[in-house]
Design an enzyme around this catalytic site. Sequence first.
Site, PDB file in Angstrom:
ATOM      1  N   ARG A   1       0.788  -1.245   0.000  1.00  0.00           N
ATOM      2  CA  ARG A   1       0.000   0.000   0.000  1.00  0.00           C
ATOM      3  C   ARG A   1       0.819   1.294   0.000  1.00  0.00           C
ATOM      4  O   ARG A   1       0.247   2.379   0.073  1.00  0.00           O
ATOM      5  CB  ARG A   1      -0.990   0.029   1.174  1.00  0.00           C
ATOM      6  CG  ARG A   1      -1.997  -1.097   1.137  1.00  0.00           C
ATOM      7  CD  ARG A   1      -3.226  -0.763   1.930  1.00  0.00           C
ATOM      8  NE  ARG A   1      -2.944  -0.553   3.336  1.00  0.00           N
ATOM      9  CZ  ARG A   1      -3.826  -0.055   4.201  1.00  0.00           C
ATOM     10  NH1 ARG A   1      -5.022   0.296   3.798  1.00  0.00           N
ATOM     11  NH2 ARG A   1      -3.488   0.096   5.460  1.00  0.00           N
ATOM     12  N   ASP A   2       2.139   1.216  -0.076  1.00  0.00           N
ATOM     13  CA  ASP A   2       2.930   2.449  -0.185  1.00  0.00           C
ATOM     14  C   ASP A   2       4.202   2.206  -0.998  1.00  0.00           C
ATOM     15  O   ASP A   2       5.291   2.630  -0.614  1.00  0.00           O
ATOM     16  CB  ASP A   2       3.274   2.988   1.202  1.00  0.00           C
ATOM     17  CG  ASP A   2       3.762   4.447   1.152  1.00  0.00           C
ATOM     18  OD1 ASP A   2       3.456   5.154   0.161  1.00  0.00           O
ATOM     19  OD2 ASP A   2       4.452   4.884   2.094  1.00  0.00           O
ATOM     20  N   LEU A   3       4.042   1.538  -2.125  1.00  0.00           N
ATOM     21  CA  LEU A   3       5.187   1.307  -2.998  1.00  0.00           C
ATOM     22  C   LEU A   3       5.567   2.600  -3.712  1.00  0.00           C
ATOM     23  O   LEU A   3       4.726   3.264  -4.305  1.00  0.00           O
ATOM     24  CB  LEU A   3       4.851   0.224  -4.030  1.00  0.00           C
ATOM     25  CG  LEU A   3       4.626  -1.181  -3.463  1.00  0.00           C
ATOM     26  CD1 LEU A   3       4.022  -2.091  -4.512  1.00  0.00           C
ATOM     27  CD2 LEU A   3       5.935  -1.758  -2.930  1.00  0.00           C
TER      28      LEU A   3
ATOM     29  N   ASN B   1      10.886   3.677  -1.078  1.00  0.00           N
ATOM     30  CA  ASN B   1      10.729   2.434  -0.323  1.00  0.00           C
ATOM     31  C   ASN B   1      11.341   1.228  -1.025  1.00  0.00           C
ATOM     32  O   ASN B   1      11.049   0.089  -0.668  1.00  0.00           O
ATOM     33  CB  ASN B   1       9.242   2.171  -0.037  1.00  0.00           C
ATOM     34  CG  ASN B   1       8.710   3.106   1.030  1.00  0.00           C
ATOM     35  OD1 ASN B   1       9.479   3.697   1.783  1.00  0.00           O
ATOM     36  ND2 ASN B   1       7.397   3.252   1.092  1.00  0.00           N
TER      37      ASN B   1
END
Length: 206
Positions: A94-96, A100
């Site tokens: 959910r936060d690619l 990251n």
Amino acid sequence: IAVWPSWPQACILPACVLACAKWLTSVIGSASMSARRPTARLELPFFTMPLMEGGSLASRLEKGRPLPNREAAEILVNVARAVAHAHSRGVLHRDLKPANILFDAAGAPHVADFGLARLMGSDSGLTRTGAVLGTPAYAAPEQVRGDPPTTAGDIYSLGAILYHLLCGRPAWLGRDALEVLRQSSLSEPPTPKSLNPSADRDLQII
């Protein structure tokens, strides 16, 4: 990361750290991350993570120049395999985003920061950081709307990362997060070829 007994809610946090560490170990599927009690005397739950000496993908993109087609493809293939492995274990990232994705000393990419991750079918994520989860330039519109998360959201983010690799910039640019969110929901981005004539046609289709 360790939890000291003097922290607030000390009776709850150690169990949370151990659960998180065991969950991450399951996702990674290797001995590079572990959770254990170091000694019976201290009884401090902790887990360790390998040092990523190669920096982040975001740092490689700071100059605003596209990566060579082959390099972009190789990075994305490895990242996509890692994300597919997480999905096979029932985990959504959910936060690619480039920040990251970290590289080890050998240059291999690793997916990092599962702070917004969620188990498929669960009612809550591991963390809550506000109504809008993810990073606007890479988050799927349905994720921004708050729809139930699916693997499609992570796949969208992988495509947004590939776009950045090929073009040297995100698909949407704006003065603030709200403008980026509006653009991603209502408009199509420029084609990679229009921004980078050397972008590979097959990668552009992806």
